[in-house]
Enzyme design. Structure first.
Site, PDB file in Angstrom:
ATOM      1  N   ARG A 115       1.392  -1.268  -0.390  1.00  0.00           N
ATOM      2  CA  ARG A 115      -0.042   0.134  -0.198  1.00  0.00           C
ATOM      3  C   ARG A 115       1.236   1.135  -0.396  1.00  0.00           C
ATOM      4  O   ARG A 115       2.093   1.326   0.352  1.00  0.00           O
ATOM      5  CB  ARG A 115      -0.779   0.124   1.013  1.00  0.00           C
ATOM      6  CG  ARG A 115      -0.518   0.346   2.356  1.00  0.00           C
ATOM      7  CD  ARG A 115      -0.112   0.961   3.365  1.00  0.00           C
ATOM      8  NE  ARG A 115       0.996   0.989   4.459  1.00  0.00           N
ATOM      9  CZ  ARG A 115       1.809   1.445   4.158  1.00  0.00           C
ATOM     10  NH1 ARG A 115       2.319   2.083   3.390  1.00  0.00           N
ATOM     11  NH2 ARG A 115       3.324   1.252   5.191  1.00  0.00           N
ATOM     12  N   HIS A 167       1.222   7.318  11.112  1.00  0.00           N
ATOM     13  CA  HIS A 167       1.963   7.200  12.779  1.00  0.00           C
ATOM     14  C   HIS A 167       0.733   7.429  13.358  1.00  0.00           C
ATOM     15  O   HIS A 167       0.517   8.138  14.743  1.00  0.00           O
ATOM     16  CB  HIS A 167       2.914   7.542  12.875  1.00  0.00           C
ATOM     17  CG  HIS A 167       4.222   6.874  12.473  1.00  0.00           C
ATOM     18  ND1 HIS A 167       4.573   5.869  12.952  1.00  0.00           N
ATOM     19  CD2 HIS A 167       5.452   7.194  11.210  1.00  0.00           C
ATOM     20  CE1 HIS A 167       6.259   5.830  12.578  1.00  0.00           C
ATOM     21  NE2 HIS A 167       5.816   6.457  11.791  1.00  0.00           N
ATOM     22  N   ASP A 172      -2.490   5.428  12.893  1.00  0.00           N
ATOM     23  CA  ASP A 172      -3.746   4.251  13.650  1.00  0.00           C
ATOM     24  C   ASP A 172      -3.509   3.701  14.907  1.00  0.00           C
ATOM     25  O   ASP A 172      -4.111   2.899  14.830  1.00  0.00           O
ATOM     26  CB  ASP A 172      -3.477   3.303  11.858  1.00  0.00           C
ATOM     27  CG  ASP A 172      -1.715   2.964  11.682  1.00  0.00           C
ATOM     28  OD1 ASP A 172      -0.939   3.210  12.501  1.00  0.00           O
ATOM     29  OD2 ASP A 172      -1.783   1.670  11.252  1.00  0.00           O
ATOM     30  N   GLY A 231       8.770   1.156   3.033  1.00  0.00           N
ATOM     31  CA  GLY A 231       7.590   1.339   3.284  1.00  0.00           C
ATOM     32  C   GLY A 231       6.211   1.767   2.264  1.00  0.00           C
ATOM     33  O   GLY A 231       5.263   2.664   2.348  1.00  0.00           O
ATOM     34  N   ASP A 239      -1.883  -1.202   7.745  1.00  0.00           N
ATOM     35  CA  ASP A 239      -1.246  -1.523   5.870  1.00  0.00           C
ATOM     36  C   ASP A 239      -2.679  -3.425   6.164  1.00  0.00           C
ATOM     37  O   ASP A 239      -2.287  -3.370   4.724  1.00  0.00           O
ATOM     38  CB  ASP A 239       0.159  -2.349   6.912  1.00  0.00           C
ATOM     39  CG  ASP A 239       0.715  -0.842   7.277  1.00  0.00           C
ATOM     40  OD1 ASP A 239       0.471  -0.192   6.866  1.00  0.00           O
ATOM     41  OD2 ASP A 239       1.634  -1.428   7.663  1.00  0.00           O
ATOM     42  N   ASN A 258      13.935  -0.695   8.338  1.00  0.00           N
ATOM     43  CA  ASN A 258      13.051  -2.354   8.193  1.00  0.00           C
ATOM     44  C   ASN A 258      12.971  -1.539  10.344  1.00  0.00           C
ATOM     45  O   ASN A 258      13.663  -2.077  10.992  1.00  0.00           O
ATOM     46  CB  ASN A 258      13.824  -3.009   8.658  1.00  0.00           C
ATOM     47  CG  ASN A 258      13.462  -4.522   8.959  1.00  0.00           C
ATOM     48  OD1 ASN A 258      12.584  -4.478   9.295  1.00  0.00           O
ATOM     49  ND2 ASN A 258      14.362  -5.046   8.677  1.00  0.00           N
TER      50      ASN A 258
HETATM   51  C1  GLA Z   1       4.030   0.905   9.155  1.00  0.00           C
HETATM   52  C2  GLA Z   1       2.286   0.185  10.304  1.00  0.00           C
HETATM   53  C3  GLA Z   1       1.762   0.898  10.288  1.00  0.00           C
HETATM   54  C4  GLA Z   1       1.400   2.343  10.749  1.00  0.00           C
HETATM   55  C5  GLA Z   1       2.471   2.815   9.959  1.00  0.00           C
HETATM   56  C6  GLA Z   1       3.037   4.567   9.761  1.00  0.00           C
HETATM   57  O1  GLA Z   1       3.718   0.733   8.815  1.00  0.00           O
HETATM   58  O2  GLA Z   1       2.819  -1.000  10.096  1.00  0.00           O
HETATM   59  O3  GLA Z   1       0.068   0.262  10.707  1.00  0.00           O
HETATM   60  O4  GLA Z   1       1.830   2.863  11.840  1.00  0.00           O
HETATM   61  O5  GLA Z   1       4.088   2.413  10.144  1.00  0.00           O
HETATM   62  O6  GLA Z   1       1.837   5.282   9.711  1.00  0.00           O
END
Ligand code: GLA
Length: 461
Positions: free
Chosen positions: A43, A50, A52, A143, A190, A233
């Site tokens: 995605r 940061h 969720d 990311g 995600d 990572n």
């Molecule tokens: C990672 C985590 C997500 C979210 C993002 C930041 O991808 O798995 O749950 O917290 O970082 O938005």
């Protein structure tokens, strides 16, 4: 929507070059034909970084890049995992004895998270063994959520191989929890978009209860993903979990200040809802409760009236117990303002004013600034990349995903797309040739893709 299961699609494998190649490799590796295939996408998060894990809504879309696994259930109760990329070594284990390595997680550990999540959910006493061949095309540590896509793919593989069924929402919730076996305290963005993504649609993902609402992006706009080529990572460092803990502590401070049961308060959104305040009011409260200097563990303990021992053992997760600095003011300020930006983004998409692209771009730029200065989850390369993208026509550009490296996402008016791609290629990738790993370079325009699916080969039905 809530009860909808991941789709199953009948396909002619011969007409899909990637599946055909996977099938042929599977036959040469295992000497048998795959019974089914599963895909789960990565995605890109458009806005809402940061937040969720603080309970707030986020706005991602699934990308076309995915994890694809060819599967054959076997009677032996052994899992054989192999990868089309020889860099990732083969792995076998008994499905009755799953160990997940948190200290130095290899690729197969993410598969095991999904497997274990399903086994535990159904309390499976006699899970089936499987031969699995995996092909991943999401750039890792960038990311774009390659690890969660693998967890989700493995969850759906295990579900199907054991002839069980679950809704997309249930799968997303199980995979969110089970990814934490790896040691990261992520939220559910995600996994949710990997199951709930739909072609052509970005989604507002809300939590407790989990739900997804379509977001119609303005026409004549494109989203461009560019990798800073700095690897991140999130399981390998404590940066990510430290942020989750800072938010957890901030929630407890706010709850205690307001006389709530702070012991129970886990996330910032819960505190907001209990207080019945708006996000703007929460921002004012942040100014009232916190000082901007970082907090030491001793100061945290004194505010909460607990011992250091209690802080370490009952509040902080394992790899954050030795953290010495907690920036509660900055983190809470980011979370409440970012949560508000997500809602504004959705509203602009809905109302579609004439200057929508400019307004959305401004929100993305503000989000990046907040990630950089308040949440401190950017890095110099990402900051430079975001600037380069804006300089060459992006209305908005920001880091996407956990940060500290990985990709930027930019909102670009479609008529400026070819120029932007050419110029960013030149200004970021060509001029830093010596320092950027060639295999990590990627720069492409993307569209919202579909969610996880099972494929069955047409003639095997
Ligand atoms: C990672 C985590 C997500 C979210 C993002 C930041 O991808 O798995 O749950 O917290 O970082 O938005």
């Amino acid at each position: 929507m809530a009860a909808e299961e991941p789709g199953t699609r009948l396909i002619q494998v011969a007409e899909h070059p990637r599946l055909l190649k996977l099938k042929e490799m599977f036959i040469s590796k295992f000497g048998s034909i795959p019974e089914f295939y599963v895909r789960a996408p990565g995605r890109v998060n458009l806005i809402g970084e940061h937040i969720d894990y603080c309970g707030y809504a986020v706005l991602p879309m699934a990308v076309e890049q995915d994890i694809l696994i060819a599967v054959e259930p076997v009677k032996s109760q052994t899992l054989h995992l192999t990868n089309t990329n020889p860099k990732y070594l083969d792995f076998s284990t008994s499905v009755n004895d799953i160990h997940i390595d948190k200290t130095n997680p290899q690729w197969h550990n993410y598969f095991l998270c999904g497997l274990k999540g399903i086994q535990e959910h159904f309390n499976l006493k006699n899970p089936t063994g499987m031969n699995c061949l995996l092909d991943g095309i999401i750039p890792p540590s960038s990311g774009l959520s390659s690890s969660s896509a693998l967890v989700c793919c493995a969850g759906l593989v295990t579900l199907r191989a054991n002839k069980l069924s679950l809704s997309k929402v249930e799968l997303a919730e199980i995979c969110t929890k089970s990814e934490r076996y790896i040691g990261t305290e992520g939220g559910g963005m995600d996994q949710s978009i990997s199951f709930l993504g739909e072609e052509g649609k970005a989604k507002l993902i809300e939590f407790n209860p989990l739900r997804a609402t379509d977001v119609q992006l303005p026409s004549e706009t494109s989203f461009v993903i560019a990798n800073s080529c700095v690897e991140m990572n999130k399981a390998a460092t404590s940066h990510f979990n430290t942020r989750v803990m800072e938010c957890r502590l901030a929630a407890k401070f706010l709850a205690k200040y307001k006389g709530l049961e702070w012991n129970k308060a886990l996330c910032l959104e819960e505190v907001q809802v209990t207080l019945g305040l708006s996000l703007e009011e929460m921002l004012l409260l942040v100014e009232e409760v916190f000082h901007s200097e970082p907090y030491s563990p001793e100061e945290v303990c004194s505010y909460l009236e607990i011992s250091l021992e209690k802080l370490k053992t009952t509040i902080l997760c394992k790899n954050t117990q030795d953290v010495l600095v907690f920036k509660l003011y900055q983190r809470a300020k980011h979370v409440f303002s970012e949560a508000a930006r997500v809602l504004q983004f959705q509203k602009i998409c809905e109302e579609a004013p004439a200057n929508a692209i400019q307004l959305l771009g401004d929100l993305m730029n503000q989000s990046h600034r907040s990630c950089r200065s308040l949440y401190e989850c950017s890095c110099p390369e990402l900051d430079r990349l975001v600037d380069v993208c804006r300089q060459f026509g992006a209305q908005g550009s920001r880091l996407t995903g956990a940060g500290w490296g990985g990709c930027a996402v930019s909102l670009v008016p479609t008529d400026k797309l070819p120029d932007l791609l050419a110029n960013v290629q030149e200004a970021y990738y060509q001029s830093n040739k010596g320092t950027l790993a060639v295999e990590k370079r990627c720069l492409f325009a993307t569209k919202p893709g579909g969610g996880a699916l099972v494929f069955l080969e047409a003639q095997t039905m």
